[in-house]
Motif scaffolding. Structure first.
Motif, PDB file in Angstrom:
ATOM      1  N   ASP A   8      46.331 111.486 -31.198  1.00 34.11           N
ATOM      2  CA  ASP A   8      45.220 112.388 -31.512  1.00 34.11           C
ATOM      3  C   ASP A   8      43.878 111.667 -31.488  1.00 34.11           C
ATOM      4  OD1 ASP A   8      47.084 114.380 -31.821  1.00 34.11           O
ATOM      5  OD2 ASP A   8      47.061 114.319 -34.018  1.00 34.11           O
ATOM      6  N   GLN A   9      43.857 110.430 -31.943  1.00 33.24           N
ATOM      7  CA  GLN A   9      42.613 109.648 -31.952  1.00 33.24           C
ATOM      8  C   GLN A   9      42.169 109.319 -30.526  1.00 33.24           C
ATOM      9  OE1 GLN A   9      42.870 106.155 -34.392  1.00 33.24           O
ATOM     10  NE2 GLN A   9      40.846 105.425 -33.820  1.00 33.24           N
ATOM     11  N   VAL A  10      43.103 108.938 -29.686  1.00 37.57           N
ATOM     12  CA  VAL A  10      42.795 108.644 -28.292  1.00 37.57           C
ATOM     13  C   VAL A  10      42.276 109.899 -27.587  1.00 37.57           C
ATOM     14  CG1 VAL A  10      43.760 107.948 -26.068  1.00 37.57           C
ATOM     15  CG2 VAL A  10      44.443 106.745 -28.156  1.00 37.57           C
ATOM     16  N   MET A  11      42.958 111.016 -27.793  1.00 41.80           N
ATOM     17  CA  MET A  11      42.546 112.260 -27.139  1.00 41.80           C
ATOM     18  C   MET A  11      41.172 112.709 -27.617  1.00 41.80           C
ATOM     19  SD  MET A  11      44.800 112.631 -24.932  1.00 41.80           S
ATOM     20  CE  MET A  11      44.200 114.164 -24.267  1.00 41.80           C
ATOM     21  N   ALA A  12      40.854 112.522 -28.889  1.00 43.01           N
ATOM     22  CA  ALA A  12      39.533 112.877 -29.400  1.00 43.01           C
ATOM     23  C   ALA A  12      38.449 112.039 -28.714  1.00 43.01           C
ATOM     24  CB  ALA A  12      39.481 112.686 -30.913  1.00 43.01           C
ATOM     25  N   LYS A  13      38.712 110.744 -28.547  1.00 42.89           N
ATOM     26  CA  LYS A  13      37.742 109.887 -27.847  1.00 42.89           C
ATOM     27  C   LYS A  13      37.558 110.340 -26.399  1.00 42.89           C
ATOM     28  CE  LYS A  13      38.316 105.552 -30.378  1.00 42.89           C
ATOM     29  NZ  LYS A  13      38.642 104.123 -30.268  1.00 42.89           N
ATOM     30  N   LEU A  14      38.659 110.668 -25.744  1.00 45.80           N
ATOM     31  CA  LEU A  14      38.569 111.116 -24.354  1.00 45.80           C
ATOM     32  C   LEU A  14      37.826 112.445 -24.238  1.00 45.80           C
ATOM     33  CD1 LEU A  14      42.065 110.125 -22.986  1.00 45.80           C
ATOM     34  CD2 LEU A  14      39.870 109.093 -22.460  1.00 45.80           C
ATOM     35  N   ARG A  15      38.063 113.361 -25.170  1.00 43.68           N
ATOM     36  CA  ARG A  15      37.330 114.633 -25.152  1.00 43.68           C
ATOM     37  C   ARG A  15      35.830 114.394 -25.305  1.00 43.68           C
ATOM     38  NH1 ARG A  15      41.962 116.507 -27.750  1.00 43.68           N
ATOM     39  NH2 ARG A  15      41.129 116.009 -29.798  1.00 43.68           N
TER      40      ARG A  15
END
Length: 67
Positions: A43-50
């Motif tokens: 979830d943290q990685v995806m938030a950064k990518l978003r």
């Protein structure tokens, strides 16, 4: 000379290319397994990518040359 592979059976043109890619891929996986840094939650990685994608989208929206 390396054996030519069918494009239906392989994304590589020759056995040598396929073997070289396999060695490269296995080295990358092993390096990742050996990495001692703490993992990040998905979830943290995806938030950064978003955030990155949204910043690029906004920059593109205001760039008259990009249109």
């Amino acid at each position: 000379m390396s054996t030519v592979l069918s494009p239906i059976e392989s994304e590589f043109a020759t056995v040598a290319e396929a073997e070289a890619h396999d060695r490269w891929f296995r080295a990358k996986v092993q390096a990742s397994l050996d990495d001692q840094r703490p993992s990040l939650p998905h979830d943290q990685v995806m938030a950064k990518l978003r955030d990155i994608i949204e910043a690029k989208r906004q920059a593109h929206a205001f760039d008259p040359v990009a249109r």
